[in-house]
Design a protein around this motif. Sequence first.
Motif, PDB file in Angstrom:
ATOM      1  N   GLY A  48       0.806  -1.213   0.000  1.00  0.00           N
ATOM      2  CA  GLY A  48       0.000   0.000   0.000  1.00  0.00           C
ATOM      3  C   GLY A  48       0.839   1.263   0.000  1.00  0.00           C
ATOM      4  N   GLY A  49       1.932   1.274   0.752  1.00  0.00           N
ATOM      5  CA  GLY A  49       2.807   2.446   0.772  1.00  0.00           C
ATOM      6  C   GLY A  49       3.409   2.726  -0.587  1.00  0.00           C
ATOM      7  N   ASP A  50       3.831   1.661  -1.292  1.00  0.00           N
ATOM      8  CA  ASP A  50       4.398   1.857  -2.625  1.00  0.00           C
ATOM      9  C   ASP A  50       3.343   2.381  -3.593  1.00  0.00           C
ATOM     10  N   LEU A  51       2.135   1.847  -3.532  1.00  0.00           N
ATOM     11  CA  LEU A  51       1.073   2.303  -4.433  1.00  0.00           C
ATOM     12  C   LEU A  51       0.698   3.755  -4.162  1.00  0.00           C
ATOM     13  N   LEU A  52       0.676   4.150  -2.886  1.00  0.00           N
ATOM     14  CA  LEU A  52       0.361   5.540  -2.561  1.00  0.00           C
ATOM     15  C   LEU A  52       1.412   6.496  -3.114  1.00  0.00           C
ATOM     16  N   ILE A  53       2.676   6.082  -3.034  1.00  0.00           N
ATOM     17  CA  ILE A  53       3.744   6.925  -3.588  1.00  0.00           C
ATOM     18  C   ILE A  53       3.607   7.032  -5.096  1.00  0.00           C
ATOM     19  N   GLN A  54       3.233   5.931  -5.749  1.00  0.00           N
ATOM     20  CA  GLN A  54       3.058   5.978  -7.201  1.00  0.00           C
ATOM     21  C   GLN A  54       1.891   6.884  -7.594  1.00  0.00           C
ATOM     22  N   LEU A  55       0.850   6.912  -6.764  1.00  0.00           N
ATOM     23  CA  LEU A  55      -0.329   7.710  -7.090  1.00  0.00           C
ATOM     24  C   LEU A  55      -0.139   9.189  -6.757  1.00  0.00           C
ATOM     25  N   PHE A  56       0.467   9.466  -5.594  1.00  0.00           N
ATOM     26  CA  PHE A  56       0.504  10.840  -5.096  1.00  0.00           C
ATOM     27  C   PHE A  56       1.910  11.445  -5.065  1.00  0.00           C
ATOM     28  N   GLY A  57       2.921  10.658  -5.369  1.00  0.00           N
ATOM     29  CA  GLY A  57       4.280  11.182  -5.339  1.00  0.00           C
ATOM     30  C   GLY A  57       4.957  10.964  -4.002  1.00  0.00           C
ATOM     31  N   ALA A  58       6.280  11.154  -3.992  1.00  0.00           N
ATOM     32  CA  ALA A  58       7.064  10.896  -2.786  1.00  0.00           C
ATOM     33  C   ALA A  58       7.203  12.120  -1.891  1.00  0.00           C
ATOM     34  N   ASP A  59       6.747  13.275  -2.335  1.00  0.00           N
ATOM     35  CA  ASP A  59       6.861  14.490  -1.526  1.00  0.00           C
ATOM     36  C   ASP A  59       5.630  14.655  -0.643  1.00  0.00           C
ATOM     37  N   GLU A  60       5.818  15.356   0.482  1.00  0.00           N
ATOM     38  CA  GLU A  60       4.692  15.626   1.373  1.00  0.00           C
ATOM     39  C   GLU A  60       3.725  16.596   0.701  1.00  0.00           C
ATOM     40  N   LEU A  61       2.442  16.254   0.721  1.00  0.00           N
ATOM     41  CA  LEU A  61       1.440  17.071   0.046  1.00  0.00           C
ATOM     42  C   LEU A  61       0.988  18.220   0.944  1.00  0.00           C
ATOM     43  N   PRO A  62       0.790  19.399   0.381  1.00  0.00           N
ATOM     44  CA  PRO A  62       0.222  20.505   1.168  1.00  0.00           C
ATOM     45  C   PRO A  62      -1.280  20.285   1.372  1.00  0.00           C
ATOM     46  N   VAL A  63      -1.786  20.757   2.509  1.00  0.00           N
ATOM     47  CA  VAL A  63      -3.201  20.603   2.837  1.00  0.00           C
ATOM     48  C   VAL A  63      -3.795  21.999   3.033  1.00  0.00           C
ATOM     49  N   ARG A  64      -4.878  22.289   2.333  1.00  0.00           N
ATOM     50  CA  ARG A  64      -5.545  23.593   2.434  1.00  0.00           C
ATOM     51  C   ARG A  64      -6.852  23.411   3.198  1.00  0.00           C
ATOM     52  N   VAL A  65      -7.020  24.182   4.257  1.00  0.00           N
ATOM     53  CA  VAL A  65      -8.229  24.106   5.075  1.00  0.00           C
ATOM     54  C   VAL A  65      -9.085  25.337   4.785  1.00  0.00           C
ATOM     55  N   PRO A  66     -10.375  25.292   5.128  1.00  0.00           N
ATOM     56  CA  PRO A  66     -11.233  26.473   4.910  1.00  0.00           C
ATOM     57  C   PRO A  66     -10.661  27.723   5.573  1.00  0.00           C
ATOM     58  N   GLU A  67     -10.915  28.855   4.964  1.00  0.00           N
ATOM     59  CA  GLU A  67     -10.325  30.110   5.434  1.00  0.00           C
ATOM     60  C   GLU A  67     -10.704  30.415   6.871  1.00  0.00           C
ATOM     61  N   ALA A  68     -11.912  30.059   7.274  1.00  0.00           N
ATOM     62  CA  ALA A  68     -12.354  30.334   8.646  1.00  0.00           C
ATOM     63  C   ALA A  68     -11.518  29.581   9.670  1.00  0.00           C
ATOM     64  N   LEU A  69     -10.980  28.421   9.276  1.00  0.00           N
ATOM     65  CA  LEU A  69     -10.155  27.627  10.187  1.00  0.00           C
ATOM     66  C   LEU A  69      -8.670  27.882   9.978  1.00  0.00           C
ATOM     67  N   ASP A  70      -8.322  28.547   8.892  1.00  0.00           N
ATOM     68  CA  ASP A  70      -6.921  28.828   8.597  1.00  0.00           C
ATOM     69  C   ASP A  70      -6.526  30.169   9.210  1.00  0.00           C
ATOM     70  N   SER A  71      -6.724  30.282  10.501  1.00  0.00           N
ATOM     71  CA  SER A  71      -6.435  31.532  11.214  1.00  0.00           C
ATOM     72  C   SER A  71      -6.077  31.191  12.644  1.00  0.00           C
ATOM     73  N   SER A  72      -5.815  32.204  13.439  1.00  0.00           N
ATOM     74  CA  SER A  72      -5.452  32.009  14.842  1.00  0.00           C
ATOM     75  C   SER A  72      -6.479  32.687  15.732  1.00  0.00           C
ATOM     76  N   VAL A  73      -6.612  32.129  16.940  1.00  0.00           N
ATOM     77  CA  VAL A  73      -7.499  32.717  17.942  1.00  0.00           C
ATOM     78  C   VAL A  73      -6.678  32.952  19.208  1.00  0.00           C
ATOM     79  N   MET A  74      -7.163  33.818  20.076  1.00  0.00           N
ATOM     80  CA  MET A  74      -6.476  34.098  21.336  1.00  0.00           C
ATOM     81  C   MET A  74      -6.864  33.048  22.368  1.00  0.00           C
ATOM     82  N   LEU A  75      -5.847  32.424  22.981  1.00  0.00           N
ATOM     83  CA  LEU A  75      -6.067  31.412  24.011  1.00  0.00           C
ATOM     84  C   LEU A  75      -5.195  31.751  25.209  1.00  0.00           C
TER      85      LEU A  75
END
Length: 713
Positions: free
Chosen positions: A108-135
Amino acid sequence: MDLLDAHLVPAVDGVAFGLLLFVVAAGLSLAFGTAGVLNLSHGTLYAIGAYTGAELSDGTWAGLALGLAAGTAAACVAGAGLSAATAPLARRGHLAQALLTFGLALIGGDLLIQLFGADELPVRVPEALDSSVMLLGHRYPAYRLCFIVMAVLLAAFGTWVLTRTRMGAAVRAAADDPQMLAATGLDPRAVHTGVLAAAGALAGAAGVLGAPIIGPGPGTSENVLMLSLVVVVLGGLRSLWATFFAAIAVGEVQTLGVSLVPDLAPYLLFAAMAAVLVLRSRFTEPSAGHGPEGPGPDPVARLRSDLAGRLRRRPRETPGTPGAPGTAAAPGAGRTGDGAGADRAGADRAGADGTGAAPRERGRRLPAWIGRLPGGAAWRQAAPLLVLLVVLISLPAVLDAYSISLAGSALALGLLAVSVTILTGYAGLPTLGQTAPFAVGAYATANLAEAGWTVGPVQLVLSALAAAVFAAVVGPAVIRARGTTVLMITLAIGELTGAVVNQLKSVTGGADGLVGFPGTRALWGGEEMLEESQLYNYALAVAVVAVSVTLLVLRSPAGKLLTGTRGAEARMRASGHPVGRYLLVAHICAGALAGVGGSLMVTVQQYLAPADVGFEIAAFALLAVVIGGTTSVIGALLGAGLIVATRDWVAGSWPGHGPLLLGVLFVATVYLLPRGLAGLRGGPGSGPASEAAVTGEQPPSAPAPEPTGKVSP
């Protein structure tokens, strides 16, 4: 307050990371605790969800929802497929499942690399969650806080399903009493499939939601799997809330621990895992048969049944024939084991060749004139060894330099596999951590060479001694446990050793390894061995001596005691034998042999990297044992040669697909060679008894194996 304020963000990060591990570990706990599948491909299920979610993420809520649905569904289908793949192994114990799922993880690991490549993929989240809050006066990522809330809700929902619904009752019944579940009209097999599908869905959902925290990339699945195993061991298999709090603890160690005690953090997790397993085994008496089935049948009844079977099978014989009526039986004929392992009848023993076949059958396997030679039985026994030795000696004349180097590496891995055979096949202690003494021997040789100690015999003796001392130190933590617990304890020991290798840079070179040290000299006053043929001949000579000594010991009364300990532990204890001492001595000797293998590997390769002594090598050594047959020393060497040839030689013609080929080898071995190569010839490395020795579990409805004292070459 200043300390709390300074470490507030890492502490909250630990909660988020721990909750991510909880979602993954909940699925692993379901697969292992309820479905009974030791799933070493669970990290790959996480990676399926992570890659799918990352590929579909586009920064919108629709993309997040689509990725969550697709990743969860894909992992769910993979989990259901895993149920079908492991169904034929239901009666073979957890070790066969572990090897199969590890092979599937490689594929499975080899097949995933063949499908998606060997580099780490960037992940984009919704803009409302792609921010910081005060804690509490600190800025903190909004997505992680959202994930914390979702994971807590998931824990509450899962607990409610398992404890308050009919579905949860069926799942609990499938784990505790499948017969009762079947009596209610529900199919336990369907529940089993549903549980593994649900476990896959949890891992896939965790992969999608956790991709912004642990992004999909090389090594992600292995890291997630190891941490999830720690969580499952610490939390147990019965309570989601126990798993929940164990996951939080692991997350805090991984984040807050690094900032508070960075030098100790790499060791804390697996040290805690080993401590919990050892404490549990201390409060549980080891089962008599090295497995969960407990003591074997009554020995007197077993003796009566065995004698009756022999009388029914005995052919008519003329007076004067050994064993015929009116003739004195051969010494020891018909005796049962005295705790040191029972001998066969005198006629069988006189013609024994180590294969376990009847004398007439053995005559068909080799030319009859061999049996008429003086000491014909010994010739029959030594014939496979001599043939293998002739082949190995002739290799430098027919192979190129690269292939000769691979053959030397195979001999080193073969000695590691033989040490695993001693523990797994003969002592009944299946191990996934024998690379620990292997690493001790390897780094001892490398450091001795750097210090100017380049004489081969000196390196071998000191490396074996260092590995034996290491095995003696960790041995008491291993020999008390049985079955799957041994696998997990040795896995923890191996991972702790790996952490030491990465941290102790002054001795091991850290992640860079060691290279550039002087070469080994075969004898005092000799020159450094630089040519591949010289190194191979040296490795072959060492391997021949080591294997010969191993076979002599296993054929000696000490070997019979070890075999009796594996097959009839209750009888051994009742007759006053110090079983724990026998197992500890076997553990120390196997450790010394692994140290010799590690020393040999360094000599042949002339470099040493952490990957050479990692978990993957431990799995390869265990696979070599399964390929060869559980108690076949020569089979373990052949299995190691096949693994090295597949990993380095065959994969050379298909670059980048070595893991795929190895995964196929794992799967094919588990399905096609359930009893190993020894099973093809009906040797003592085959059959239910030897298979139980590997798995640490008794096959259902099978009697406890009788110690014969015979050893397969």
